[in-house]
Design a protein around this motif. Structure first.
Motif, mmCIF file in Angstrom:
data_model
loop_
_atom_site.group_PDB
_atom_site.id
_atom_site.type_symbol
_atom_site.label_atom_id
_atom_site.label_comp_id
_atom_site.label_asym_id
_atom_site.label_seq_id
_atom_site.Cartn_x
_atom_site.Cartn_y
_atom_site.Cartn_z
ATOM 1 N N THR A 6 -3.722 5.400 -29.401
ATOM 2 C CA THR A 6 -3.447 4.519 -28.250
ATOM 3 C C THR A 6 -2.094 3.832 -28.411
ATOM 4 O O THR A 6 -1.314 3.732 -27.464
ATOM 5 C CB THR A 6 -4.549 3.467 -28.103
ATOM 6 O OG1 THR A 6 -4.695 2.761 -29.354
ATOM 7 C CG2 THR A 6 -5.878 4.120 -27.747
ATOM 8 N N HIS A 7 -1.830 3.358 -29.624
ATOM 9 C CA HIS A 7 -0.555 2.700 -29.886
ATOM 10 C C HIS A 7 0.602 3.692 -29.810
ATOM 11 O O HIS A 7 1.712 3.335 -29.408
ATOM 12 C CB HIS A 7 -0.594 2.039 -31.268
ATOM 13 C CG HIS A 7 0.711 1.468 -31.708
ATOM 14 N ND1 HIS A 7 1.663 2.208 -32.404
ATOM 15 C CD2 HIS A 7 1.253 0.231 -31.550
ATOM 16 C CE1 HIS A 7 2.712 1.456 -32.651
ATOM 17 N NE2 HIS A 7 2.502 0.255 -32.159
ATOM 18 N N HIS A 8 0.345 4.933 -30.174
ATOM 19 C CA HIS A 8 1.408 5.939 -30.204
ATOM 20 C C HIS A 8 1.754 6.437 -28.805
ATOM 21 O O HIS A 8 2.936 6.625 -28.481
ATOM 22 C CB HIS A 8 0.982 7.111 -31.088
ATOM 23 C CG HIS A 8 2.056 8.138 -31.288
ATOM 24 N ND1 HIS A 8 3.127 7.946 -32.127
ATOM 25 C CD2 HIS A 8 2.232 9.372 -30.737
ATOM 26 C CE1 HIS A 8 3.913 9.009 -32.094
ATOM 27 N NE2 HIS A 8 3.392 9.889 -31.266
ATOM 28 N N TYR A 9 0.734 6.648 -27.965
ATOM 29 C CA TYR A 9 0.963 7.318 -26.687
ATOM 30 C C TYR A 9 1.024 6.369 -25.485
ATOM 31 O O TYR A 9 1.805 6.609 -24.550
ATOM 32 C CB TYR A 9 -0.129 8.368 -26.431
ATOM 33 C CG TYR A 9 -0.023 9.555 -27.348
ATOM 34 C CD1 TYR A 9 1.009 10.486 -27.209
ATOM 35 C CD2 TYR A 9 -0.943 9.748 -28.375
ATOM 36 C CE1 TYR A 9 1.113 11.581 -28.062
ATOM 37 C CE2 TYR A 9 -0.850 10.840 -29.228
ATOM 38 C CZ TYR A 9 0.182 11.745 -29.060
ATOM 39 O OH TYR A 9 0.291 12.825 -29.905
ATOM 40 N N LEU A 10 0.203 5.318 -25.459
ATOM 41 C CA LEU A 10 0.151 4.477 -24.257
ATOM 42 C C LEU A 10 1.473 3.762 -23.964
ATOM 43 O O LEU A 10 1.910 3.741 -22.804
ATOM 44 C CB LEU A 10 -0.995 3.470 -24.370
ATOM 45 C CG LEU A 10 -2.399 4.055 -24.197
ATOM 46 C CD1 LEU A 10 -3.455 2.956 -24.261
ATOM 47 C CD2 LEU A 10 -2.523 4.836 -22.896
ATOM 48 N N PRO A 11 2.155 3.154 -24.949
ATOM 49 C CA PRO A 11 3.457 2.552 -24.631
ATOM 50 C C PRO A 11 4.457 3.561 -24.089
ATOM 51 O O PRO A 11 5.232 3.244 -23.173
ATOM 52 C CB PRO A 11 3.916 1.979 -25.983
ATOM 53 C CG PRO A 11 2.662 1.710 -26.726
ATOM 54 C CD PRO A 11 1.757 2.836 -26.344
ATOM 55 N N LYS A 12 4.446 4.775 -24.627
ATOM 56 C CA LYS A 12 5.352 5.812 -24.117
ATOM 57 C C LYS A 12 4.971 6.206 -22.696
ATOM 58 O O LYS A 12 5.842 6.440 -21.838
ATOM 59 C CB LYS A 12 5.311 7.038 -25.035
ATOM 60 C CG LYS A 12 5.885 6.796 -26.427
ATOM 61 C CD LYS A 12 5.791 8.035 -27.278
ATOM 62 C CE LYS A 12 6.466 7.840 -28.640
ATOM 63 N NZ LYS A 12 5.838 6.772 -29.435
ATOM 64 N N THR A 13 3.666 6.265 -22.429
ATOM 65 C CA THR A 13 3.205 6.592 -21.076
ATOM 66 C C THR A 13 3.637 5.529 -20.080
ATOM 67 O O THR A 13 4.134 5.838 -18.987
ATOM 68 C CB THR A 13 1.672 6.730 -21.053
ATOM 69 O OG1 THR A 13 1.279 7.757 -21.967
ATOM 70 C CG2 THR A 13 1.181 7.081 -19.660
#
Length: 341
Positions: A6-13
């Motif tokens: 979640t920390h890896h992908y959600l901010p990028k999303t």
């Protein structure tokens, strides 16, 4: 440095969505035929949209993680071009700039509240705001917020060997990284040397003061604006409606950073002081929330201002309705059926 998917992908999303939502918002502002309804305020809205995309770009280049362990608060670089042992100094500057964007979001909201206040109480001064001198003051005022915040991080919250030793075991256990190989900012409140504790408290208290000043100004100016709109019969109905719509949008814009910027920061800063061992939960409650701001901000304005909302809704295809009347022989009365396509 991998923390969680979640920390890896959600901010990028959220960052990618920001680069979709804000250009659409800019297009709506630039092509609005009835731009006179909001006047030159549209220039501030454009400024807001450009800042949102800049915020997202900085976030994608300098992704951070937040950790609270023992009596320490740490915000560290987790990925990106500045990550790595060979870039520790440059990485720390990147984290400071990334944190400074939080203060820039406060500053740009203060500018909007001041503009709404001037537009209502001193309308003759509005034209001066968008003259070269006025715009220069706005830009300088805006940049000061980020410069002050980033400077405080660099002067008071830099990571030294004492702090690296303090967080080493926790970071090795939770993330599998050596604290001497990551760039970070932090505060050590109770278990360090007097020098480290004093500068940690000084930095956090100054940042708290900056945040509190901004939120307090929102509340004070917001109260004055609402009171003026309710008790000013001299304003025409159309003018009152326009100001109410713009103020409603601005209020939601303010509610968003208070919930996903101000509150997570306070929890991360003072959690260790209160004995709250949030550990990696700061990344779920804080980092992801902070990344959502530049995406949610233009959505709030678009769907709260009727002119923009209606233009978006007109693009969405509406269901076609076919009405059919069926007659029976016994009563000759029609039964109507409605079919959606």
């Amino acid at each position: 440095m991998y923390i969680h998917w979640t920390h890896h992908y959600l901010p990028k999303t959220f960052g990618i969505l920001s680069f979709i939502a804000n250009p659409i918002f800019i297009y709506l502002i630039v092509t609005e035929q009835k731009s006179s309804s909001i006047g030159k305020y549209r220039f501030l809205l454009l400024f807001f949209a450009i800042f949102d995309m800049t915020y997202s770009a900085v976030e994608l280049l300098a992704p951070v993680g937040i950790h609270g362990t023992g009596s320490a608060f740490v915000v560290c670089l987790t990925d990106g071009p500045f990550y790595g042992k060979e870039n520790l100094r440059l990485g720390q500057i990147a984290v400071s700039i990334r944190c400074g964007c939080i203060s820039l979001s406060y500053g740009i909201l203060v500018i909007h509240f001041i503009y709404r206040y001037i537009a209502l109480f001193h309308p003759k001064l509005v034209s001066r705001i968008f003259q070269p001198g006025g715009m220069a003051c706005i830009i300088v005022f805006f940049l000061i917020h980020g410069i002050v915040w980033s400077s405080i991080c660099e002067i008071f919250l830099y990571g030294d060997d004492e702090m690296r030793d303090y967080i080493q075991d926790a970071f090795q256990k939770d993330y599998g990284v050596d604290s001497y190989e990551i760039a970070f900012l932090g505060a050590l409140y109770m278990e360090g040397s007097e020098e480290v504790k004093e500068r940690s408290w000084a930095g956090i208290l100054i940042l708290t003061g900056v945040s509190t000043y901004a939120v307090s100004l929102y509340i004070v100016l917001g109260y004055k604006i609402m009171r003026h709109l309710r008790n000013n019969p001299a304003l025409s109905v159309n003018t009152q409606n326009m100001h109410r719509q713009l103020f409603r949008a601005l209020s939601v814009q303010t509610f968003i950073p208070i919930c996903i910027s101000f509150s997570p920061c306070m929890v991360a800063w003072y959690g260790p002081v209160l004995g709250l061992d949030l550990g990696m939960w700061n990344n779920y409650l804080g980092v992801i929330a902070l990344s959502a701001f530049p995406f949610m901000d233009p959505l709030a304005i678009v769907f709260l201002l009727p002119g923009y909302r209606n233009r978006i809704l007109r693009v969405v295809p509406k269901p076609r309705i076919r009405i059919t009347t069926i007659y029976t022989k016994s009563t000759q009365r029609g039964a109507t059926t409605v079919t959606y396509h």
